[in-house]
Every structure is written in C-alpha cells, then in structure tokens.
Scaffold this motif. Sequence first.
Motif, PDB file in Angstrom:
ATOM      1  N   TYR A 178       3.580   1.058  -3.499  1.00 56.25           N
ATOM      2  CA  TYR A 178       2.969   0.966  -4.828  1.00 56.25           C
ATOM      3  C   TYR A 178       1.641   1.712  -4.889  1.00 56.25           C
ATOM      4  O   TYR A 178       0.715   1.301  -5.578  1.00 56.25           O
ATOM      5  CB  TYR A 178       2.795  -0.506  -5.219  1.00 56.25           C
ATOM      6  CG  TYR A 178       4.124  -1.202  -5.348  1.00 56.25           C
ATOM      7  CD1 TYR A 178       4.843  -1.141  -6.529  1.00 56.25           C
ATOM      8  CD2 TYR A 178       4.672  -1.886  -4.271  1.00 56.25           C
ATOM      9  CE1 TYR A 178       6.076  -1.753  -6.645  1.00 56.25           C
ATOM     10  CE2 TYR A 178       5.913  -2.502  -4.373  1.00 56.25           C
ATOM     11  CZ  TYR A 178       6.606  -2.436  -5.560  1.00 56.25           C
ATOM     12  OH  TYR A 178       7.836  -3.033  -5.664  1.00 56.25           O
ATOM     13  N   ARG A 179       1.539   2.827  -4.202  1.00 50.66           N
ATOM     14  CA  ARG A 179       0.277   3.558  -4.091  1.00 50.66           C
ATOM     15  C   ARG A 179      -0.235   4.123  -5.414  1.00 50.66           C
ATOM     16  O   ARG A 179      -1.398   4.459  -5.531  1.00 50.66           O
ATOM     17  CB  ARG A 179       0.391   4.655  -3.041  1.00 50.66           C
ATOM     18  CG  ARG A 179       1.427   5.700  -3.339  1.00 50.66           C
ATOM     19  CD  ARG A 179       1.520   6.705  -2.183  1.00 50.66           C
ATOM     20  NE  ARG A 179       2.654   7.574  -2.356  1.00 50.66           N
ATOM     21  CZ  ARG A 179       3.841   7.384  -1.806  1.00 50.66           C
ATOM     22  NH1 ARG A 179       4.037   6.347  -1.025  1.00 50.66           N
ATOM     23  NH2 ARG A 179       4.827   8.209  -2.017  1.00 50.66           N
ATOM     24  N   THR A 198      -5.345  -5.198  -2.783  1.00 48.96           N
ATOM     25  CA  THR A 198      -4.686  -5.278  -1.474  1.00 48.96           C
ATOM     26  C   THR A 198      -5.635  -4.820  -0.374  1.00 48.96           C
ATOM     27  O   THR A 198      -5.698  -5.438   0.696  1.00 48.96           O
ATOM     28  CB  THR A 198      -3.405  -4.416  -1.449  1.00 48.96           C
ATOM     29  OG1 THR A 198      -2.537  -4.850  -2.502  1.00 48.96           O
ATOM     30  CG2 THR A 198      -2.672  -4.535  -0.132  1.00 48.96           C
ATOM     31  N   LEU A 199      -6.390  -3.780  -0.636  1.00 53.08           N
ATOM     32  CA  LEU A 199      -7.340  -3.280   0.364  1.00 53.08           C
ATOM     33  C   LEU A 199      -8.493  -4.240   0.630  1.00 53.08           C
ATOM     34  O   LEU A 199      -9.013  -4.287   1.728  1.00 53.08           O
ATOM     35  CB  LEU A 199      -7.898  -1.926  -0.070  1.00 53.08           C
ATOM     36  CG  LEU A 199      -6.919  -0.755   0.015  1.00 53.08           C
ATOM     37  CD1 LEU A 199      -7.538   0.489  -0.608  1.00 53.08           C
ATOM     38  CD2 LEU A 199      -6.531  -0.496   1.456  1.00 53.08           C
ATOM     39  N   GLN A 212      -3.191   1.501  -9.130  1.00 56.70           N
ATOM     40  CA  GLN A 212      -4.559   1.408  -8.623  1.00 56.70           C
ATOM     41  C   GLN A 212      -5.075  -0.020  -8.479  1.00 56.70           C
ATOM     42  O   GLN A 212      -5.682  -0.356  -7.473  1.00 56.70           O
ATOM     43  CB  GLN A 212      -5.506   2.206  -9.512  1.00 56.70           C
ATOM     44  CG  GLN A 212      -5.370   3.686  -9.330  1.00 56.70           C
ATOM     45  CD  GLN A 212      -6.389   4.428 -10.157  1.00 56.70           C
ATOM     46  OE1 GLN A 212      -6.823   3.956 -11.204  1.00 56.70           O
ATOM     47  NE2 GLN A 212      -6.783   5.610  -9.681  1.00 56.70           N
ATOM     48  N   ILE A 269      -3.455  -1.706  -5.514  1.00 59.48           N
ATOM     49  CA  ILE A 269      -3.936  -1.128  -4.257  1.00 59.48           C
ATOM     50  C   ILE A 269      -5.349  -1.617  -3.940  1.00 59.48           C
ATOM     51  O   ILE A 269      -5.644  -1.999  -2.802  1.00 59.48           O
ATOM     52  CB  ILE A 269      -3.902   0.420  -4.312  1.00 59.48           C
ATOM     53  CG1 ILE A 269      -2.473   0.921  -4.430  1.00 59.48           C
ATOM     54  CG2 ILE A 269      -4.601   1.051  -3.118  1.00 59.48           C
ATOM     55  CD1 ILE A 269      -1.576   0.539  -3.268  1.00 59.48           C
ATOM     56  N   LEU A 328       0.822  -1.216   0.000  1.00 62.71           N
ATOM     57  CA  LEU A 328       0.000   0.000   0.000  1.00 62.71           C
ATOM     58  C   LEU A 328       0.859   1.270   0.000  1.00 62.71           C
ATOM     59  O   LEU A 328       0.531   2.251  -0.660  1.00 62.71           O
ATOM     60  CB  LEU A 328      -0.940   0.007   1.203  1.00 62.71           C
ATOM     61  CG  LEU A 328      -2.060  -1.025   1.189  1.00 62.71           C
ATOM     62  CD1 LEU A 328      -2.781  -1.035   2.530  1.00 62.71           C
ATOM     63  CD2 LEU A 328      -3.019  -0.780   0.049  1.00 62.71           C
ATOM     64  N   CYS A 329       1.942   1.249   0.749  1.00 61.82           N
ATOM     65  CA  CYS A 329       2.792   2.433   0.864  1.00 61.82           C
ATOM     66  C   CYS A 329       3.675   2.663  -0.363  1.00 61.82           C
ATOM     67  O   CYS A 329       3.781   3.779  -0.859  1.00 61.82           O
ATOM     68  CB  CYS A 329       3.681   2.319   2.099  1.00 61.82           C
ATOM     69  SG  CYS A 329       2.776   2.371   3.643  1.00 61.82           S
TER      70      CYS A 329
END
Length: 117
Positions: free
Chosen positions: A105-106, A115-116, A109, A112, A102-103
């Motif tokens: 490869y923000r 991952t979320l 999209q 992310i 998350l940090c």
Amino acid sequence: VSTQSTGDSFFFLLKLKNMSAAAKTSTEFEEDLLALIHSLSTPFELEPNEKTNYFNYCVSKDCFESLKQLLKIIRKDDKDKRIVYCKLLKWEIIQNDLVPILCIYRKKQKLILITLK
C-alpha cells in the motif's frame, strides 16, 4: 484467538483505549491486543501471488484506526518493562503485518505514515 471480524474491531479498540495494561489481567490484555492486531487485515486464504511469489495481504477497513490505536498503546507502554513492545515482537507483527502494508500500500500516504510511526 481467532481472527475477529472488522465489525468487532471497534469494540476492542474502545476497550484498549480506555484501559491500561496495569488495569487488566495479562490474559485479557493479551487477547485484546491480539484482536487489535487481527483487525489490521481481512481474513483470506494465504496463497502466493503467481507473478511475485509473495503472499497477498489485504488491509481491513479498520486498519488505519487500528494502527492509530496501536500507536497510542505503544506510547503508553511501561518504559521499563515494554510489555506491549515485547508482545508485538514475539508475534512478529513487523514482518507479518507492517512490512506488507508498507510494500503493498505504498501509494496510500496516510496509511504509510501511521505504519512507519
């Protein structure tokens, strides 16, 4: 279990996709789940970045597919026992893999969003 090369990760993804936790012994399932987790990143020497003092994290070419498979496995997890969920927490996957993704490869999209989830 040592880190699997990214070429081997698809083998483990297919194995996990086609078999439930109940159909495998706990050791086999744990080894396959761990191999899937290892396929999120590429092996490298852990040295802090000089500018940020944070460790570098490099996703593998199979990271996106591995996260999708991991999400499917979590969704199929036993709602009462939560075996997969407990293993992931025990292995500190959130702080060791998901937060760095998350940090670092923000700007990616799709990565992310999966991952979320």
